[in-house]
Design a protein around this motif. Structure first.
Motif, PDB file in Angstrom:
ATOM      1  N   MET A   1     -36.144  17.493  -6.961  1.00 47.89           N
ATOM      2  CA  MET A   1     -36.217  17.216  -8.384  1.00 47.89           C
ATOM      3  C   MET A   1     -35.776  18.445  -9.179  1.00 47.89           C
ATOM      4  O   MET A   1     -36.016  19.578  -8.772  1.00 47.89           O
ATOM      5  CB  MET A   1     -37.637  16.820  -8.794  1.00 47.89           C
ATOM      6  N   ASN A   2     -35.168  18.165 -10.323  1.00 43.25           N
ATOM      7  CA  ASN A   2     -34.714  19.230 -11.211  1.00 43.25           C
ATOM      8  C   ASN A   2     -35.356  19.002 -12.573  1.00 43.25           C
ATOM      9  O   ASN A   2     -35.436  17.871 -13.048  1.00 43.25           O
ATOM     10  CB  ASN A   2     -33.187  19.200 -11.318  1.00 43.25           C
ATOM     11  N   GLY A   3     -35.827  20.095 -13.181  1.00 46.69           N
ATOM     12  CA  GLY A   3     -36.478  19.965 -14.474  1.00 46.69           C
ATOM     13  C   GLY A   3     -35.633  19.270 -15.517  1.00 46.69           C
ATOM     14  O   GLY A   3     -36.165  18.710 -16.485  1.00 46.69           O
ATOM     15  N   GLY A   4     -34.323  19.289 -15.342  1.00 42.93           N
ATOM     16  CA  GLY A   4     -33.440  18.679 -16.330  1.00 42.93           C
ATOM     17  C   GLY A   4     -33.135  17.223 -16.068  1.00 42.93           C
ATOM     18  O   GLY A   4     -32.364  16.614 -16.820  1.00 42.93           O
ATOM     19  N   SER A   5     -33.703  16.633 -15.015  1.00 39.44           N
ATOM     20  CA  SER A   5     -33.329  15.251 -14.677  1.00 39.44           C
ATOM     21  C   SER A   5     -34.540  14.377 -14.348  1.00 39.44           C
ATOM     22  O   SER A   5     -34.439  13.453 -13.554  1.00 39.44           O
ATOM     23  CB  SER A   5     -32.367  15.251 -13.483  1.00 39.44           C
ATOM     24  N   LEU A   6     -35.678  14.647 -14.963  1.00 38.97           N
ATOM     25  CA  LEU A   6     -36.858  13.825 -14.731  1.00 38.97           C
ATOM     26  C   LEU A   6     -36.710  12.456 -15.411  1.00 38.97           C
ATOM     27  O   LEU A   6     -36.081  12.327 -16.462  1.00 38.97           O
ATOM     28  CB  LEU A   6     -38.108  14.517 -15.267  1.00 38.97           C
ATOM     29  N   GLU A   7     -37.338  11.442 -14.822  1.00 44.35           N
ATOM     30  CA  GLU A   7     -37.298  10.099 -15.382  1.00 44.35           C
ATOM     31  C   GLU A   7     -38.052  10.058 -16.714  1.00 44.35           C
ATOM     32  O   GLU A   7     -39.053  10.748 -16.906  1.00 44.35           O
ATOM     33  CB  GLU A   7     -37.937   9.103 -14.413  1.00 44.35           C
ATOM     34  N   ASP A   8     -37.582   9.193 -17.626  1.00 46.00           N
ATOM     35  CA  ASP A   8     -38.199   9.090 -18.951  1.00 46.00           C
ATOM     36  C   ASP A   8     -39.667   8.712 -18.864  1.00 46.00           C
ATOM     37  O   ASP A   8     -40.504   9.225 -19.623  1.00 46.00           O
ATOM     38  CB  ASP A   8     -37.448   8.057 -19.796  1.00 46.00           C
ATOM     39  N   VAL A   9     -40.010   7.815 -17.941  1.00 45.01           N
ATOM     40  CA  VAL A   9     -41.390   7.361 -17.834  1.00 45.01           C
ATOM     41  C   VAL A   9     -42.312   8.505 -17.417  1.00 45.01           C
ATOM     42  O   VAL A   9     -43.450   8.613 -17.889  1.00 45.01           O
ATOM     43  CB  VAL A   9     -41.501   6.164 -16.848  1.00 45.01           C
ATOM     44  N   LEU A  22     -43.109  17.167 -12.312  1.00 43.52           N
ATOM     45  CA  LEU A  22     -42.119  17.403 -11.263  1.00 43.52           C
ATOM     46  C   LEU A  22     -42.653  16.991  -9.895  1.00 43.52           C
ATOM     47  O   LEU A  22     -41.953  16.366  -9.090  1.00 43.52           O
ATOM     48  CB  LEU A  22     -41.731  18.881 -11.247  1.00 43.52           C
ATOM     49  N   VAL A  23     -43.899  17.326  -9.614  1.00 49.28           N
ATOM     50  CA  VAL A  23     -44.492  16.990  -8.315  1.00 49.28           C
ATOM     51  C   VAL A  23     -44.655  15.478  -8.177  1.00 49.28           C
ATOM     52  O   VAL A  23     -44.355  14.901  -7.128  1.00 49.28           O
ATOM     53  CB  VAL A  23     -45.846  17.705  -8.140  1.00 49.28           C
ATOM     54  N   GLU A  24     -45.128  14.825  -9.229  1.00 47.27           N
ATOM     55  CA  GLU A  24     -45.292  13.368  -9.169  1.00 47.27           C
ATOM     56  C   GLU A  24     -43.965  12.682  -8.878  1.00 47.27           C
ATOM     57  O   GLU A  24     -43.882  11.765  -8.045  1.00 47.27           O
ATOM     58  CB  GLU A  24     -45.863  12.838 -10.482  1.00 47.27           C
ATOM     59  N   SER A  25     -42.912  13.117  -9.560  1.00 46.37           N
ATOM     60  CA  SER A  25     -41.604  12.507  -9.369  1.00 46.37           C
ATOM     61  C   SER A  25     -41.074  12.754  -7.955  1.00 46.37           C
ATOM     62  O   SER A  25     -40.541  11.848  -7.316  1.00 46.37           O
ATOM     63  CB  SER A  25     -40.621  13.058 -10.404  1.00 46.37           C
ATOM     64  N   ALA A  26     -41.239  13.977  -7.479  1.00 42.30           N
ATOM     65  CA  ALA A  26     -40.752  14.305  -6.139  1.00 42.30           C
ATOM     66  C   ALA A  26     -41.469  13.490  -5.066  1.00 42.30           C
ATOM     67  O   ALA A  26     -40.843  12.942  -4.152  1.00 42.30           O
ATOM     68  CB  ALA A  26     -40.933  15.793  -5.879  1.00 42.30           C
ATOM     69  N   LEU A  27     -42.783  13.392  -5.166  1.00 39.42           N
ATOM     70  CA  LEU A  27     -43.552  12.669  -4.149  1.00 39.42           C
ATOM     71  C   LEU A  27     -43.292  11.166  -4.215  1.00 39.42           C
ATOM     72  O   LEU A  27     -43.363  10.473  -3.185  1.00 39.42           O
ATOM     73  CB  LEU A  27     -45.039  12.959  -4.313  1.00 39.42           C
ATOM     74  N   ALA A  28     -42.956  10.655  -5.393  1.00 41.93           N
ATOM     75  CA  ALA A  28     -42.591   9.245  -5.505  1.00 41.93           C
ATOM     76  C   ALA A  28     -41.299   8.971  -4.744  1.00 41.93           C
ATOM     77  O   ALA A  28     -41.164   7.946  -4.058  1.00 41.93           O
ATOM     78  CB  ALA A  28     -42.437   8.863  -6.978  1.00 41.93           C
ATOM     79  N   SER A  44     -37.314  19.918  -2.959  1.00 44.06           N
ATOM     80  CA  SER A  44     -37.036  20.985  -3.910  1.00 44.06           C
ATOM     81  C   SER A  44     -37.483  20.526  -5.293  1.00 44.06           C
ATOM     82  O   SER A  44     -37.205  19.391  -5.693  1.00 44.06           O
ATOM     83  CB  SER A  44     -35.539  21.320  -3.925  1.00 44.06           C
ATOM     84  N   VAL A  45     -38.222  21.363  -6.000  1.00 46.73           N
ATOM     85  CA  VAL A  45     -38.682  21.035  -7.358  1.00 46.73           C
ATOM     86  C   VAL A  45     -38.318  22.198  -8.286  1.00 46.73           C
ATOM     87  O   VAL A  45     -39.160  22.939  -8.760  1.00 46.73           O
ATOM     88  CB  VAL A  45     -40.202  20.749  -7.395  1.00 46.73           C
ATOM     89  N   LYS A  46     -37.053  22.342  -8.541  1.00 44.98           N
ATOM     90  CA  LYS A  46     -36.553  23.502  -9.273  1.00 44.98           C
ATOM     91  C   LYS A  46     -36.747  23.357 -10.786  1.00 44.98           C
ATOM     92  O   LYS A  46     -36.722  22.262 -11.325  1.00 44.98           O
ATOM     93  CB  LYS A  46     -35.074  23.716  -8.979  1.00 44.98           C
ATOM     94  N   HIS A  47     -36.901  24.508 -11.411  1.00 44.80           N
ATOM     95  CA  HIS A  47     -36.983  24.573 -12.873  1.00 44.80           C
ATOM     96  C   HIS A  47     -36.350  25.885 -13.295  1.00 44.80           C
ATOM     97  O   HIS A  47     -36.324  26.860 -12.535  1.00 44.80           O
ATOM     98  CB  HIS A  47     -38.447  24.497 -13.334  1.00 44.80           C
ATOM     99  N   SER A  48     -35.827  25.951 -14.526  1.00 44.71           N
ATOM    100  CA  SER A  48     -35.152  27.163 -14.989  1.00 44.71           C
ATOM    101  C   SER A  48     -36.121  28.250 -15.440  1.00 44.71           C
ATOM    102  O   SER A  48     -35.720  29.392 -15.645  1.00 44.71           O
ATOM    103  CB  SER A  48     -34.194  26.825 -16.143  1.00 44.71           C
TER     104      SER A  48
END
Length: 237
Positions: A1-9, A22-28, A44-48
């Protein structure tokens, strides 16, 4: 997951890009793979932002056992990006979190690799190559430490074995401070004391410090190669 591409929900649920989001999205995403019997996964759960990145990986490490790929994404140009990457990646590796890394810079990929190697060397996770340690300028300094350190770094850049080199700007504290280095110099009053394992082995005029230190470093590097059974060539000025 990338901080710039998380789902709207997910963004709506957490009120923005947070470690929890970020963690919720990655584990989903991981669960989707697990449902079809695929477990050969790295996360990977990257953020700037290094702080957010660190908190995210800590949280992820608590919630799963998958290997983790570390990185501060879109860290920027080398001047700032290397610092951000060292803080983010280095902090986590020092805590035992992370299996692979990627340094992301707005620069030649070669510079990314160099920065990554430097981070691993600083944490003793990769065998050190050339390691130049130098003192800051102070009232006791009787030489341009900044310029001298840069000249030494440049002259010894080709050293291909673990070698710690100390560049000290005075002959008062210099020898003691350089004791833990393989080779070094304590400069002052128009001359430099060359040191090997903390012992003064020669004294040279200031304009010969770099060349003298290069010769000494080459000799020590060759000794290390012989001990290792390596026949690699020495550095040429």
């Amino acid at each position: 997951m990338n901080g710039g591409s998380l789902e709207d929900v997910v963004l709506a649920k957490h009120g923005g890009v947070t470690p929890e989001a970020l963690v919720e999205s990655a584990l989903a995403e991981v669960r989707l793979l697990e449902e079809v019997g695929f477990f050969d996964t790295k996360i990977s759960v990257k953020h700037s932002d290094p702080w957010t990145m660190i908190q995210t990986y800590r949280l992820l490490a608590e919630r799963c056992d998958y290997p983790l790929h570390l990185g501060v994404t879109e860290a920027g140009p080398p001047k700032t990006g290397i610092t951000k990457s060292a803080v983010g990646i280095g902090t986590l590796l020092a805590e035992g979190i992370g299996d692979t890394i990627r340094v992301s810079l707005s620069a030649d990929p070669v510079e990314e690799v160099k920065a990554g190697i430097a981070i691993l060397e600083a944490l003793h996770l990769r065998e050190r190559g050339l390691d130049v340690v130098s003192c800051p300028s102070c009232g006791r300094a009787e030489v341009d430490v900044y310029t001298l350190a840069e000249q030494v770094q440049s002259a010894l850049e080709g050293i291909d074995v673990p070698l710690r080199v100390a560049v000290m700007g005075c002959v008062v504290n210099g020898p003691g401070e350089a004791r833990e280095a393989d080779v070094g110099v304590a400069a002052g009053k128009g001359k430099g004391q060359l040191l090997y394992k903390g012992q003064v082995v020669a004294q040279v005029p200031e304009d010969q410090i770099v060349s003298g230190l290069l010769d000494l470093a080459n000799e020590v590097a060759e000794e290390i190669r012989r001990e290792r059974g390596s026949g690699r060539p020495s550095v040429i000025a």
